[in-house]
Each structure stands twice: as structure tokens, then as C-alpha cells.
Design a protein around this motif. Structure first.
Motif: not given
Ligand code: ACO
Length: 331
Positions: A28, A30, A154-155, A158, A160, A193, A223-224, A227, A260-261, A264, A288, A318-319
């Protein structure tokens, strides 16, 4: 002083392209959610038996060819990966055989998304000390084999993608080469992480796993928190590379951050007061790819003519760990 220079580059990604739309059939999610949160539009995932070594091998062959060297010249192989084919031994030993190398030193390095810069720094020390003359340094990941591709995962899933990038390092004959490298780590928040198993902490696969235990065999990310830390550590380590070499941002042609994103990367550019044009981004097409993201981006930036002879570039990562690192390089 001996300086090491990148004499050859190459990358490889698996042929299977997975779009955001494709993911909606597995979980689930988009296209809109993924694109606005991460910038990612598609990624490449391995299929069937394909593993990290199958990506590292063609990337290494291309780098060897690009450097115009004979594989027999290689006297060190360092592979940065957290998704090796087997728990042990590492991908580097497999490559020794696949590439038909002499019985040279080969080892894997597990510094997650900072892995390639850590590996480059390590190989650089061997060249600088005069111990080795030709090093093959690779970042290779088949992370899609470890992620949970259902709505529950899914968090992370999507974000990697899979791929590999390689460079050949040799002593520089001119001004080109690695100017400095900077490595850092802080373990206090490592559980933001991480992937708990398989490990020696108590989780093992000998016993039948409960569902709760099985979940610990997939990556977890807060994730937060990731970030928040990333947008502080990236600027710090980029600035460290500038300061060490008495450079200003104007002296730098391109910064290649770990992909990463996209948010970021944009946030780091904004915090540093630098136009996004100075930051290379190809996460849109690859997702990523952890340790592979910087060498893949480096290859594409060179192919696109964004890095020219004499340019100064900065690699920044960073990781997980957390780890963070940078390298200043004159091309
Ligand atoms: N599709 C749809 N909905 C999703 C998905 C998805 N793939 N994943 C999570 N959601 C939902 C959650 O369940 C949540 O729903 P809820 O509000 O009903 O509980 C909602 O989306 C919001 O989730 P949040 O965690 O608040 O989303 P946020 O806006 O914080 O974004 C993200 C999440 C993208 C991971 C963000 O925290 C971020 O950019 N973090 C940086 C981490 C990152 O990118 N790491 C990369 C790997 S680490 C590295 O390389 C260093």
C-alpha cells in the motif's frame, strides 16, 4: 609524499527496473508518497539468484578496462557492502576468483552508506604508504534481498535499490588525486538504523524463528531521527574537507553525496547556502544503493561531463552506525 589517484571507474546495475507504480502492486504505497518524501522514481532490483558479487564483478571489470590496466597488477581489493552474498566470506574473496587476480589481500568493509568513502580512505592509506601500487575499491549492494516488500516494510523498502560502482587507485603522477579523507562514527543511536540479525547477540537461525524474531532480520529505520542527524553531519564533514585543504565552496566543481534521499540532499545544500547544482543527484533513477551510491554517481557525473581534469570534487556520506565520511579529490 605519494598521493593516490582514481585511474579507472565503472558501475553496474541489475537489469530489472522497478518503478514506484510497480511497488503499488506489492504494498500500500503511491508514486506521489515516494516521490515527495524521497525524490525516487524507480530503482533496479536483482532477480532470482543474482547477488552482490554479480553486480560487483561487471563494475570491477569496467573500472579495470577504464584504467587500462591488467588485472594482474591489482594488489589489494576492498569491497564496501552490507549485503554480501554470504554471511561469510566476503564479496572481495569471490571477486579474487571471478576476476582471476593473484592471491592478493581482499577484504570487505561494513560501514553501510559511508562504506565506499571508508574503503577509498583505507586503500588510499595503502597507496600512500607505498605498500601497494594498484587497489580495486568497490561499493556493491543487493539490499533488495533483505527488505520487506509488503505494506509492513514500506517505509524502508521503497527507498532502497541495488547496484555496484568501482574505482582503480594508483599512485598519482601529477597534481590529481585524493587530497584528504575524513572518517567519523557515533554508536549511541545505532538502533535508529540497523538490522539486528543474523548476529552474535543471540539472534540466530538455528532455532525456528518466531514472527517477532523474523522481523529483526530486516532493516529497521527511525526515518525522522536519521533525517535530523544526516542534515547536520553531511555539512560538517563537507566543511571539514574544505577546511583541511584551505578550499572554499567556489573552488569545488561538484559534491557527490551519498544518495540517501533527495530531500536530505536539498536540505544539506540549503543549510550550506549552496545551489543544488553543486550537488550531484541520481537517486531519482536508482533509489538509495547504500555503499554503491557514491561510486555509481561518480561514474555518471564523469560520463555527463560534470567532472573534468583539474576539478576539485568532494564525496560525502552518512549512514548506519551512525557513520559519516568525506573525501576531497582533485580529478
Ligand atoms: N507509502 C505510503 N505511506 C507510507 C510509506 C510508503 N512507502 N511509508 C510510510 N508511510 C506512512 C506511514 O505509515 C505514516 O502513516 P501514518 O501517519 O498513518 O502513521 C505516514 O506515511 C507518514 O510517515 P512518516 O514516518 O511521518 O513519514 P515522513 O514524512 O517522516 O517520511 C521518511 C518518512 C521518507 C523515511 C522520512 O522520515 C525521511 O526522509 N527520512 C530520512 C531517512 C532516509 O531517507 N533514509 C535513507 C536510508 S538511510 C541513509 O542512507 C543514511
Amino acid at each position: 609524499m605519494i598521493r593516490s589517484a582514481i585511474k579507472g571507474i565503472g558501475y553496474h546495475v541489475p537489469s530489472q527496473v522497478v518503478t514506484n507504480q510497480d511497488l503499488t502492486e506489492l504494498m500500500d504505497t503511491s508514486d506521489e508518497w515516494i516521490k515527495t518524501r524521497s525524490g525516487i522514481e524507480e530503482r533496479h532490483w536483482v532477480q532470482g539468484d543474482e547477488a552482490a558479487s554479480d553486480l560487483a564483478f561487471p563494475a570491477a571489470k569496467k573500472a579495470i578496462e577504464n584504467a587500462g590496466i591488467n588485472p594482474e597488477e591489482i594488489d589489494l581489493v576492498v569491497v564496501a557492502t552490507i549485503s554480501s552474498d554470504y554471511f561469510f566470506p566476503g564479496v572481495s574473496s569471490q571477486l579474487q576468483e571471478m576476476l582471476g587476480l593473484r592471491n592478493v589481500g581482499c577484504f570487505d568493509l561494513r560501514a553501510a552508506c559511508s562504506g565506499f568513502v571508508y574503503a577509498l580512505s583505507t586503500a588510499d592509506q595503502f597507496i600512500q604508504s607505498g605498500m601497494y601500487k594498484t587497489a580495486l575499491v568497490i561499493g556493491a549492494e543487493a539490499q533488495s534481498k533483505f527488505i520487506n516488500k509488503t505494506t509492513e516494510g514500506r517505509d524502508i523498502s521503497v527507498l532502497f535499490g541495488d547496484g555496484a560502482g568501482a574505482v582503480i587507485l594508483q599512485p598519482s603522477q601529477d597534481e590529481a588525486g585524493i587530497l584528504s579523507t575524513h572518517l567519523h562514527s557515533e554508536g549511541k543511536d545505532m538502533k535508529n538504523l540497523w538490522m539486528e540479525g543474523p548476529g552474535s547477540s543471540g539472534l540466530n537461525q538455528i532455532n525456528k524463528l518466531t514472527i517477532e524474531q523474523a522481523q529483526r532480520y530486516e532493516p529497521f529505520m527511525n526515518g525522522r531521527e536519521v533525517f535530523k542527524n544526516a542534515v547536520v553531519r553531511f555539512p560538517e564533514v563537507i566543511q571539514e574537507a574544505l577546511d583541511k585543504n584551505n578550499l572554499s565552496m567556489d573552488d569545488v566543481a561538484l559534491i557527490i553525496p551519498h544518495q540517501a534521499n533527495l530531500r536530505i540532499i536539498q536540505s544539506v545544500a540549503k543549510r550550506m547556502g549552496v545551489n543544488m547544482d553543486k550537488f550531484y543527484a541520481n537517486i531519482q533513477r536508482y533509489g538509495n544503493t547504500t555503499a554503491a551510491s557514491i561510486p555509481i554517481a561518480l561514474c555518471e557525473a564523469v560520463e555527463e561531463g560534470k567532472i573534468k581534469a583539474g576539478d576539485t570534487i568532494i564525496l560525502a556520506a552518512f549512514g548506519a552506525g551512525y557513520t559519516w565520511a568525506s573525501a576531497a579529490i582533485r580529478w
